[in-house]
Design an enzyme around this catalytic site. Structure first.
Site, PDB file in Angstrom:
ATOM      1  N   LYS A  52       0.770  -1.283   0.253  1.00 49.64           N
ATOM      2  CA  LYS A  52      -0.358   0.246   0.012  1.00 49.64           C
ATOM      3  C   LYS A  52       1.107   1.527   0.019  1.00 49.64           C
ATOM      4  CE  LYS A  52      -4.257  -2.868   2.426  1.00 49.64           C
ATOM      5  NZ  LYS A  52      -4.392  -2.668   3.354  1.00 49.64           N
ATOM      6  N   GLN A  96      -4.315  -1.701  10.121  1.00 54.15           N
ATOM      7  CA  GLN A  96      -3.939  -2.773   9.596  1.00 54.15           C
ATOM      8  C   GLN A  96      -4.485  -4.117  10.152  1.00 54.15           C
ATOM      9  OE1 GLN A  96      -3.559  -3.084   5.420  1.00 54.15           O
ATOM     10  NE2 GLN A  96      -4.136  -5.515   6.390  1.00 54.15           N
ATOM     11  N   ASP A 119     -11.219   2.864   4.103  1.00 53.01           N
ATOM     12  CA  ASP A 119     -10.851   1.673   4.137  1.00 53.01           C
ATOM     13  C   ASP A 119     -12.724   2.057   3.829  1.00 53.01           C
ATOM     14  OD1 ASP A 119      -9.024  -0.213   3.876  1.00 53.01           O
ATOM     15  OD2 ASP A 119      -8.336  -0.144   6.144  1.00 53.01           O
TER      16      ASP A 119
END
Ligand code: NAD
Length: 292
Positions: A52, A96, A119
Site C-alpha cells: 500500500k 491494518q 477503508d
C-alpha cells in the site's frame, strides 16, 4: 473465456490517479496523504501494508507508515487514532487488521473519523453506502464494481450469487450490485456457511462472486456455461517447491471453471491489485472533498 485482468486495470487506475496528483500540484493544491497503522510484525500484514505504501509512492501521494509494538495498550492505540483524526495534513488512514487479541477491533474502528476512513469500514460509511449517499466504499467491493464498469459487463437484471457474508467483501458487494445506478440492478443471493444446497444456486447464477477463503472451493460442475466469475479468495497454501514456501490460491478451481465461464478473474492478478488501486482512489476522493 476472457480474463478480467485486475493487474492491467489497476495500472490504468493508478496512471489516472498519478495524472490527477500532477494536476493538483500544477494548480498548487494539496497532495493526497495516506497513513497506515501497523501493530506488530505479522508477515502477511507487513506485506499488505508495504505494497500500500509503495503504491502511494508510485502515484505521487505522501504516505506515512506508523509502526507500533504489539504490546501497545488499547488506550494508547485509541490516543494515536485521536491524533490521526486531528491531523489536518492527512486525508485518510487505515488500521491494518488483524489487531493483537487484547485490542477490540470494533472499538478502534468506531474511533476512526468517518471522513478519514478510506477503508470504508466505519458504520457511518457503511450506512451511507447502503443508502446510496456519498461515502467511502470498502476497497475490495469498490474494485469489483470497477471491474464490471471498465469491462462494460452489464449486470442489470442478472442473477448473482455472492458466497461469503463478511463485512468487508460479501455483504457490501451484495448491496452494491443490487442497488439502483449505472452499474447495479442485479438480483443478488447472499450465500454463507449455513446456506443449504449451494450448488443448486451457483448452477443457476449468471455471476458468482466468491469470497469465502477456501482454495479451489468452486468447481466446474457447480457453474453454468457463460457464467461471470469474480474470485476474491486469497489463501496462502504451503508449497515447498516455491521459493517463498507458499503459493496464493483463490476460491475458484480456475482450470475447471474457466472452461465454462465467459469472464473470470485470475488469482493472483484479479481482485487483489484492484483493492489497492481503490484505496488510492478513496484517498484522492477524500483529498478532493476536503480541499476543492
Ligand atoms: P471471512 O473470512 O470473514 O468469512 C468467510 C465467509 O465465507 C463467511 O461469511 C462464511 O459464512 C462464508 N463461508 C465459509 N464456508 C462456507 C461454505 N462452505 N459455503 C458458503 N459460505 C461459506 O471473509 P472475507 O474477509 O471476505 O475473506 C474471504 C476471502 O477473501 C479470504 O480468502 C480473504 O483472504 C480474501 N480477501 C481478499 C481480498 C482481496 O483484495 N482480493 C480482500 C479481502 C479478503
Amino acid at each position: 473465456m476472457e480474463l478480467l485482468d485486475g493487474k492491467k486495470l489497476s495500472h490504468q487506475i493508478k496512471e489516472e490517479i498519478k495524472k490527477a496528483v500532477a494536476m493538483r500540484i500544477e494548480k498548487g493544491l494539496k497532495i493526497p496523504h495516506l497513513a497506515a497503522v501497523l501493530v506488530g510484525n505479522d508477515g502477511a500484514s507487513l506485506t499488505y501494508v508495504g505494497s500500500k505504501v509503495r503504491s502511494c509512492e508510485q502515484v505521487g501521494f505522501k504516505s506515512t507508515l506508523i509502526r507500533l509494538e504489539d504490546s501497545i495498550s488499547e488506550n494508547a492505540l485509541l490516543l494515536k487514532i485521536k491524533e490521526l483524526n486531528n491531523d489536518m495534513t492527512l486525508d485518510g488512514y487505515i488500521v491494518q487488521l488483524p489487531l493483537p487479541k487484547h485490542i477490540d477491533d470494533e472499538k478502534i474502528l468506531l474511533a476512526i473519523h468517518p471522513k478519514k476512513d478510506v477503508d470504508g469500514f466505519h458504520p457511518a460509511n457503511f450506512g451511507r453506502m447502503a443508502l446510496e449517499m456519498e461515502s467511502f466504499i470498502p476497497a475490495t467491493p469498490f474494485g469489483i464494481m470497477e471491474i464490471f464498469k471498465r469491462y462494460q459487463l452489464d449486470i442489470s437484471g442478472k442473477h448473482c450469487v455472492v458466497i461469503g457474508r463478511s463485512h468487508i467483501v460479501g455483504r457490501p458487494i451484495s448491496i452494491l450490485m443490487s442497488q439502483k445506478g449505472q452499474i447495479g440492478n442485479a438480483t443478488v443471493t447472499l450465500a454463507h456457511s449455513r446456506t443449504k444446497g449451494l450448488e443448486k444456486l451457483t448452477q443457476k447464477a449468471d455471476i458468482i462472486v466468491s469470497a469465502l477463503g477456501i482454495p479451489n472451493f468452486l468447481k466446474g460442475d457447480m457453474v453454468k456455461e457463460g457464467v461471470i466469475i469474480i474470485d476474491v479468495g486469497i489463501t496462502r497454501v504451503v508449497d515447498k517447491n516455491h521459493p517463498k514456501g507458499y503459493v496464493i490460491k483463490g476460491d475458484v478451481d480456475f482450470k475447471d471453471v474457466s472452461r465454462k465461464s465467459s469472464y473470470i478473474t485470475p488469482v493472483p492478478g484479479g481482485v487483489g491489485p484492484m483493492t489497492i488501486a481503490m484505496l488510492l482512489k478513496n484517498t484522492l476522493l477524500s483529498c478532493e472533498r476536503n480541499t476543492n
